[in-house]
Design an enzyme around this catalytic site. Structure first.
Site, short mmCIF file in Angstrom:
data_model
loop_
_atom_site.label_atom_id
_atom_site.label_comp_id
_atom_site.label_asym_id
_atom_site.label_seq_id
_atom_site.Cartn_x
_atom_site.Cartn_y
_atom_site.Cartn_z
N THR A 125 17.64 -28.32 33.68
CA THR A 125 16.89 -29.33 32.90
C THR A 125 17.72 -30.57 32.61
O THR A 125 18.96 -30.51 32.58
CB THR A 125 16.46 -28.68 31.56
OG1 THR A 125 15.90 -29.68 30.72
CG2 THR A 125 17.64 -28.04 30.83
N ASP A 126 17.04 -31.67 32.35
CA ASP A 126 17.74 -32.89 31.95
C ASP A 126 18.25 -32.81 30.50
O ASP A 126 19.05 -33.64 30.07
CB ASP A 126 16.84 -34.12 32.13
CG ASP A 126 15.56 -34.09 31.30
OD1 ASP A 126 15.30 -33.07 30.62
OD2 ASP A 126 14.81 -35.08 31.35
N GLU A 127 17.76 -31.79 29.75
CA GLU A 127 18.16 -31.72 28.33
C GLU A 127 19.65 -31.44 28.16
O GLU A 127 20.19 -31.63 27.07
CB GLU A 127 17.33 -30.65 27.60
CG GLU A 127 15.85 -30.96 27.67
CD GLU A 127 15.04 -30.36 26.53
OE1 GLU A 127 15.62 -29.84 25.58
OE2 GLU A 127 13.81 -30.44 26.63
N TYR A 139 18.40 -24.31 23.10
CA TYR A 139 17.88 -24.19 24.47
C TYR A 139 18.77 -24.98 25.44
O TYR A 139 19.24 -24.45 26.46
CB TYR A 139 16.44 -24.70 24.55
CG TYR A 139 15.98 -25.00 25.96
CD1 TYR A 139 15.78 -23.97 26.88
CD2 TYR A 139 15.77 -26.32 26.39
CE1 TYR A 139 15.38 -24.25 28.20
CE2 TYR A 139 15.37 -26.59 27.69
CZ TYR A 139 15.18 -25.55 28.59
OH TYR A 139 14.80 -25.83 29.89
N LYS A 179 21.15 -23.62 28.56
CA LYS A 179 20.99 -24.04 29.97
C LYS A 179 22.28 -24.69 30.47
O LYS A 179 22.69 -24.49 31.62
CB LYS A 179 19.81 -25.02 30.12
CG LYS A 179 18.44 -24.41 29.92
CD LYS A 179 18.04 -23.36 30.97
CE LYS A 179 17.75 -23.95 32.34
NZ LYS A 179 17.19 -22.93 33.27
P1 NAD Z 1 8.19 -20.66 31.53
O1 NAD Z 1 8.65 -20.38 30.14
O2 NAD Z 1 6.78 -21.07 31.76
O3 NAD Z 1 8.44 -19.36 32.45
C1 NAD Z 1 9.64 -18.63 32.42
C2 NAD Z 1 9.43 -17.37 33.23
O4 NAD Z 1 10.64 -16.61 33.26
C3 NAD Z 1 8.35 -16.43 32.64
O5 NAD Z 1 7.49 -15.98 33.66
C4 NAD Z 1 9.16 -15.27 32.06
O6 NAD Z 1 8.45 -14.04 32.06
C5 NAD Z 1 10.35 -15.25 33.00
N1 NAD Z 1 11.55 -14.64 32.40
C6 NAD Z 1 12.09 -14.90 31.18
N2 NAD Z 1 13.19 -14.13 30.99
C7 NAD Z 1 13.36 -13.39 32.12
C8 NAD Z 1 14.32 -12.43 32.54
N3 NAD Z 1 15.34 -12.09 31.74
N4 NAD Z 1 14.19 -11.88 33.76
C9 NAD Z 1 13.15 -12.22 34.57
N5 NAD Z 1 12.21 -13.10 34.22
C10 NAD Z 1 12.31 -13.70 33.01
O7 NAD Z 1 9.21 -21.72 32.10
P2 NAD Z 1 8.98 -22.98 33.06
O8 NAD Z 1 8.53 -24.12 32.25
O9 NAD Z 1 8.21 -22.54 34.25
O10 NAD Z 1 10.51 -23.27 33.49
C11 NAD Z 1 11.10 -22.64 34.62
C12 NAD Z 1 12.53 -23.12 34.77
O11 NAD Z 1 12.54 -24.54 34.91
C13 NAD Z 1 13.41 -22.81 33.54
O12 NAD Z 1 14.68 -22.42 33.99
C14 NAD Z 1 13.47 -24.14 32.79
O13 NAD Z 1 14.68 -24.24 32.07
C15 NAD Z 1 13.41 -25.12 33.94
N6 NAD Z 1 12.82 -26.44 33.61
C16 NAD Z 1 11.60 -26.53 32.98
C17 NAD Z 1 11.05 -27.79 32.75
C18 NAD Z 1 9.70 -27.95 32.08
O14 NAD Z 1 9.32 -29.07 31.75
N7 NAD Z 1 8.92 -26.90 31.88
C19 NAD Z 1 11.74 -28.93 33.14
C20 NAD Z 1 13.00 -28.79 33.75
C21 NAD Z 1 13.52 -27.54 34.00
O1 DAU Z 2 13.14 -32.21 29.67
C1 DAU Z 2 12.88 -30.99 30.28
C2 DAU Z 2 12.44 -30.00 29.25
O2 DAU Z 2 11.11 -30.37 28.86
C3 DAU Z 2 12.45 -28.54 29.73
O3 DAU Z 2 13.77 -28.19 30.04
C4 DAU Z 2 11.90 -27.61 28.65
O4 DAU Z 2 11.84 -26.28 29.14
C5 DAU Z 2 10.50 -28.08 28.31
O5 DAU Z 2 9.98 -27.29 27.27
C6 DAU Z 2 10.51 -29.55 27.90
O6 DAU Z 2 11.19 -29.72 26.61
P1 DAU Z 2 10.62 -30.71 25.49
O7 DAU Z 2 11.11 -30.27 24.18
O8 DAU Z 2 10.82 -32.13 25.86
O9 DAU Z 2 9.03 -30.37 25.69
P2 DAU Z 2 7.87 -30.12 24.62
O10 DAU Z 2 6.59 -30.05 25.39
O11 DAU Z 2 8.17 -29.01 23.69
O12 DAU Z 2 7.87 -31.46 23.79
C7 DAU Z 2 7.71 -32.73 24.42
C8 DAU Z 2 7.83 -33.80 23.35
O13 DAU Z 2 6.70 -33.68 22.48
C9 DAU Z 2 9.05 -33.61 22.47
O14 DAU Z 2 9.55 -34.90 22.11
C10 DAU Z 2 8.52 -32.91 21.23
C11 DAU Z 2 7.10 -33.43 21.13
N1 DAU Z 2 6.11 -32.48 20.56
C12 DAU Z 2 6.04 -31.22 21.07
C13 DAU Z 2 5.15 -30.30 20.57
C14 DAU Z 2 5.08 -28.90 21.11
C15 DAU Z 2 5.24 -32.90 19.55
O15 DAU Z 2 5.28 -34.06 19.12
N2 DAU Z 2 4.34 -31.99 19.07
C16 DAU Z 2 4.27 -30.69 19.50
O16 DAU Z 2 3.44 -29.92 18.97
#
Ligand code: NAD
Ligand code: DAU
Length: 352
Positions: free
Chosen positions: A132-134, A158, A162
């Site tokens: 992630t970019d975080e 989180y 990561k």
């Molecule tokens: P998600 O939370 O939707 O899914 C995570 C999956 O991992 C689930 O299916 C869960 O059951 C599985 N899991 C959790 N712990 C496990 C374990 N110990 N063994 C096997 N499986 C396990 O997540 P996502 O949003 O699809 O993100 C996937 C990846 O991409 C993550 O590594 C996250 O950090 C990264 N990522 C997400 C975003 C985003 O915006 N969602 C952006 C950048 C990077």
């Molecule tokens: O940047 C990549 C990341 O983006 C991933 O690594 C994470 O897994 C993913 O969850 C996401 O993180 P964020 O914290 O940016 O996403 P989230 O959807 O939780 O929130 C997006 C923005 O919206 C953040 O600034 C918080 C705000 N927010 C979120 C929720 C859930 C609100 O204002 N209200 C809300 O109820």
């Protein structure tokens, strides 16, 4: 074949559907099925012999070792993680367990197996770590976007977990020669995202006539990427990325949260006219340690791998909204029981 971990989650499931649709090479999908994992995400490939689902934990060395020995994947793509920042604030331990300890066990098990492969298979093998970019922390308004050389400065549990896994992946390449690649991607949105994250939560709440909770002043900025574009980037990294490298992936679509929420309201007003969705917007207490701005400089992956996003934020959001409107059964399936508990826990007493 390839081994995908976390393939029942949002991005992993989209990746598998995309992979089967474009490449067709068999996939073994190892997923623990936490609250975020949902086999309903893969319903459209039910019974397809190219997808083998295995329930299990990436931290289970015996199970991972057996899968590697049996299937001999040419690549492992690690999506498995705990992913929601708010959950990491309320309960960080699970994030350390999965994103650090279990990810380490996965990496170490893969290394042990990989070390015994014949030289040609060893050289071809790839371990792709989806990150992630975080990990880069927070930007000020005038700061340049995150590049691959931006120093790590994770701010939430989180992000810190990561970052730890990214460092282990880097060390395993540097020390043991395991051919690893790490992608650091910005915020994804699209079909099948669990409605704890901003975009699907706003869609679900708007349709249900509930408040649309915007943290703080709503001016925090994220760089939004349609999930299909992330999948395409990962395919490019697997096919042509250089082992040992990291690639930043982002949509070049910086949008303030309040604008994201207003866009959802505007699009819903067209698709489902009637309610005054804008009136549902409610500013609530800010997230502790809330990062102000993320932005990705994706020049490296564009230059080296020819990747760029196909969707604009507007077109991707239209596709996303339509998917949620067309799939009420999916939504009903994920918004009961545990989900309701989480919503009341996180948003309890959160009025600003
Ligand atoms: P998600 O939370 O939707 O899914 C995570 C999956 O991992 C689930 O299916 C869960 O059951 C599985 N899991 C959790 N712990 C496990 C374990 N110990 N063994 C096997 N499986 C396990 O997540 P996502 O949003 O699809 O993100 C996937 C990846 O991409 C993550 O590594 C996250 O950090 C990264 N990522 C997400 C975003 C985003 O915006 N969602 C952006 C950048 C990077
Ligand atoms: O940047 C990549 C990341 O983006 C991933 O690594 C994470 O897994 C993913 O969850 C996401 O993180 P964020 O914290 O940016 O996403 P989230 O959807 O939780 O929130 C997006 C923005 O919206 C953040 O600034 C918080 C705000 N927010 C979120 C929720 C859930 C609100 O204002 N209200 C809300 O109820």
């Amino acid at each position: 074949m390839i081994l995908v971990t976390g393939g029942a989650g949002f991005i992993g499931a989209n990746f598998i559907l995309d992979w089967i649709g474009t490449n067709g090479e068999p996939v073994v999908n190892l997923d623990k099925l936490t609250y975020a994992g949902n086999l309903g995400n893969l319903a459209s490939i039910d019974g397809d012999a190219r997808h083998v689902f295995v329930r299990g934990d990436i931290g289970d060395r015996a199970q991972v070792g057996a899968l590697l020995a049996r299937h001999r994947p040419r690549a492992v793509l690690n999506f498995a993680a705990e992913t929601h920042v708010d959950r990491s604030i309320l309960g960080p331990a699970a994030f350390v367990e999965t994103n650090v300890v279990a990810t380490f066990a996965l990496l170490d098990t893969v290394r042990g197996w990989w070390a015994e492969l014949p030289a040609s298979e060893k050289a071809q093998f790839r371990f792709i770590h989806v990150s992630t970019d975080e990990v880069y922390g927070s930007l000020g308004t005038a700061d340049p976007a995150f590049s691959e050389t931006t120093p790590y400065a994770p701010n939430s549990p989180y992000a810190a977990s990561k970052a730890a896994s990214d460092h282990l992946v880097r060390a395993y390449c540097h020390t043991y020669g395991l051919p690893t690649l790490t992608t650091n991607c910005s915020n994804n949105y699209g079909p099948r995202q669990f409605p704890e994250k901003l975009v699907p939560l706003m869609i679900v709440n708007a349709l249900a006539g509930k408040p649309l909770p915007v943290y703080g002043d709503g001016a925090n900025v994220r760089d939004w990427l349609y999930v299909g574009d992330h999948c395409a980037a990962l395919r490019a990294v697997l096919a042509h990325g250089r082992a040992g490298e990291t690639y930043n992936v982002g949509g070049g679509a910086e949008v303030a949260n309040i604008e994201v929420v207003r866009m959802v309201c505007r699009m819903l007003a067209e698709a489902r006219p009637g309610p005054d969705y804008m009136a549902q917007i409610a500013f609530v207490k800010d997230r502790p340690g809330h990062d102000r701005r993320y932005a990705i400089d994706a020049a490296k992956i564009r230059r080296e791998l020819g990747w760029s996003p196909a969707e604009s934020f507007e077109s991707g959001m239209r596709r996303t909204l339509q998917w949620y409107l067309d799939n009420p059964g999916w939504l009903a399936g994920v918004t009961s029981g545990e989900y309701k508990k989480w919503i009341s826990l996180n948003y309890a007493a959160s009025a600003a």
